[in-house]
Motif scaffolding. Structure first.
Motif, mmCIF file in Angstrom:
data_model
loop_
_atom_site.group_PDB
_atom_site.id
_atom_site.type_symbol
_atom_site.label_atom_id
_atom_site.label_comp_id
_atom_site.label_asym_id
_atom_site.label_seq_id
_atom_site.Cartn_x
_atom_site.Cartn_y
_atom_site.Cartn_z
ATOM 1 N N ASP A 73 -13.231 3.915 4.754
ATOM 2 C CA ASP A 73 -13.938 5.079 4.183
ATOM 3 C C ASP A 73 -14.538 4.740 2.827
ATOM 4 O O ASP A 73 -15.663 5.132 2.524
ATOM 5 C CB ASP A 73 -12.969 6.246 4.040
ATOM 6 N N ALA A 74 -13.777 4.004 2.014
ATOM 7 C CA ALA A 74 -14.270 3.620 0.702
ATOM 8 C C ALA A 74 -15.470 2.694 0.817
ATOM 9 O O ALA A 74 -16.443 2.803 0.056
ATOM 10 C CB ALA A 74 -13.158 2.939 -0.108
ATOM 11 N N SER A 75 -15.407 1.774 1.787
ATOM 12 C CA SER A 75 -16.521 0.855 2.006
ATOM 13 C C SER A 75 -17.760 1.609 2.459
ATOM 14 O O SER A 75 -18.874 1.340 1.980
ATOM 15 C CB SER A 75 -16.131 -0.199 3.049
ATOM 16 N N ALA B 44 -3.269 3.859 7.951
ATOM 17 C CA ALA B 44 -3.805 4.759 6.928
ATOM 18 C C ALA B 44 -4.541 3.975 5.844
ATOM 19 O O ALA B 44 -5.627 4.372 5.388
ATOM 20 C CB ALA B 44 -2.682 5.587 6.319
ATOM 21 N N ALA B 45 -3.953 2.847 5.427
ATOM 22 C CA ALA B 45 -4.584 2.028 4.384
ATOM 23 C C ALA B 45 -5.900 1.433 4.868
ATOM 24 O O ALA B 45 -6.883 1.388 4.118
ATOM 25 C CB ALA B 45 -3.630 0.923 3.943
ATOM 26 N N ASN C 172 0.789 -1.231 0.000
ATOM 27 C CA ASN C 172 0.000 0.000 0.000
ATOM 28 C C ASN C 172 0.821 1.282 0.000
ATOM 29 O O ASN C 172 0.252 2.367 -0.137
ATOM 30 C CB ASN C 172 -0.945 0.003 1.213
ATOM 31 N N ASP C 173 2.126 1.174 0.161
ATOM 32 C CA ASP C 173 2.975 2.367 0.133
ATOM 33 C C ASP C 173 4.205 2.066 -0.714
ATOM 34 O O ASP C 173 5.099 1.333 -0.280
ATOM 35 C CB ASP C 173 3.392 2.772 1.547
ATOM 36 N N HIS D 289 -7.856 2.704 7.215
ATOM 37 C CA HIS D 289 -8.811 3.816 7.293
ATOM 38 C C HIS D 289 -9.368 4.139 5.912
ATOM 39 O O HIS D 289 -10.582 4.351 5.745
ATOM 40 C CB HIS D 289 -8.142 5.053 7.896
ATOM 41 N N ASP D 290 -8.498 4.174 4.901
ATOM 42 C CA ASP D 290 -8.952 4.456 3.536
ATOM 43 C C ASP D 290 -9.921 3.388 3.057
ATOM 44 O O ASP D 290 -10.928 3.685 2.398
ATOM 45 C CB ASP D 290 -7.752 4.519 2.589
ATOM 46 N N ARG D 291 -9.609 2.130 3.379
ATOM 47 C CA ARG D 291 -10.485 1.035 2.957
ATOM 48 C C ARG D 291 -11.849 1.144 3.627
ATOM 49 O O ARG D 291 -12.883 0.934 2.983
ATOM 50 C CB ARG D 291 -9.834 -0.314 3.281
#
Length: 242
Positions: free
Chosen positions: A233-235, A226-227, A182-183, A229-231
């Protein structure tokens, strides 16, 4: 008698596992599954059907069953009485717990390791670090990373500390794999940390080794958090859009 649907599922090969040449020992099967899990070929939550795995790797079900139990002990596989075996899911709560424990326990191991590590072991660590290129596969990186930290972190004489650290390291392999996936810059920073760790060990500077290691652990945890959290948020956005 198997249904046509079940037969179709059994005959479908799973990706990225390859054929096993080991007919009896479960070690080869465990290694292949471990690689597939930490590299993301088998994502979190994947249902691991023993018959499918056995057919894909050209072994009987017995070594597959043994391998899954070994991976369960490492925290990479979960068993449910109804669903069977699944790839362990990474979560934010577990990430925080695992890395908080490592931040507490790893300095204890370093305090002992600083006086026991030899120049020959540091030379070997340097050779492993040089193998860790930015272009190698995720599974190869995670394997080399485990090998490197096994040398550097050592095996504390205290059996309980050794057992705790081994368990935490096993589960952390999932998160290390997740971080490099992821980074794109994570490997470069980790490579710099590894070089700094070896240099600090050569001077037998426990404070420097500890500081670098804590920064190293915190970097991995921050990338994964961070990854995740992003996942999430996307969900959530996807659910709200329905």
């Amino acid at each position: 008698m198997k249904s046509s649907k079940e037969t179709a599922r059994v005959s479908k090969p799973l990706p990225g596992l390859g054929l096993s040449t080991a007919r009896t020992a479960h070690r080869d099967v465990a290694d292949r599954l471990r690689h597939a899990i930490v590299s993301g070929v088998l994502p979190s939550g994947t249902h691991l059907i023993q018959v499918e795995l056995a057919q894909t790797m050209n072994v009987s079900v017995t070594p597959v069953r043994e391998a899954l139990r070994e991976l369960e002990n490492e925290g990479l596989v979960d068993f449910d009485p109804f669903r069977g075996a699944t790839v362990h899911a990474v979560t934010l709560d577990e990430l925080e717990e695992i890395y908080e424990l490592r931040r507490v326990l790893v300095p204890l191991a370093i305090r002992e390791r600083i006086s026991t590590i030899t120049d020959e072991q540091l030379d070997e660590a340097e050779r492993v670090a040089k193998r860790m290129t930015l272009r190698m596969s995720d599974s190869e990186w995670v394997d080399a990373n485990r090998e490197l930290h096994t040398i550097l972190d050592g095996a504390p004489r205290q059996p309980h500390l050794r057992s705790f650290l081994r368990r935490l390291s096993d589960i952390s392999a999932l998160y290390v794999g997740f971080s490099v996936q992821n980074d794109p810059e994570r490997r470069r920073r980790a490579r710099d940390d590894h070089r700094a760790l070896i240099a600090a060990y050569r001077t037998r500077n426990a404070d420097a080794v500890t500081a670098i290691m804590l920064r190293h652990l915190s970097d991995t945890a921050a990338v994964v958090a961070a990854a995740l959290h992003d996942r999430a948020d996307a969900s959530a956005a996807g659910v709200n859009a329905i």
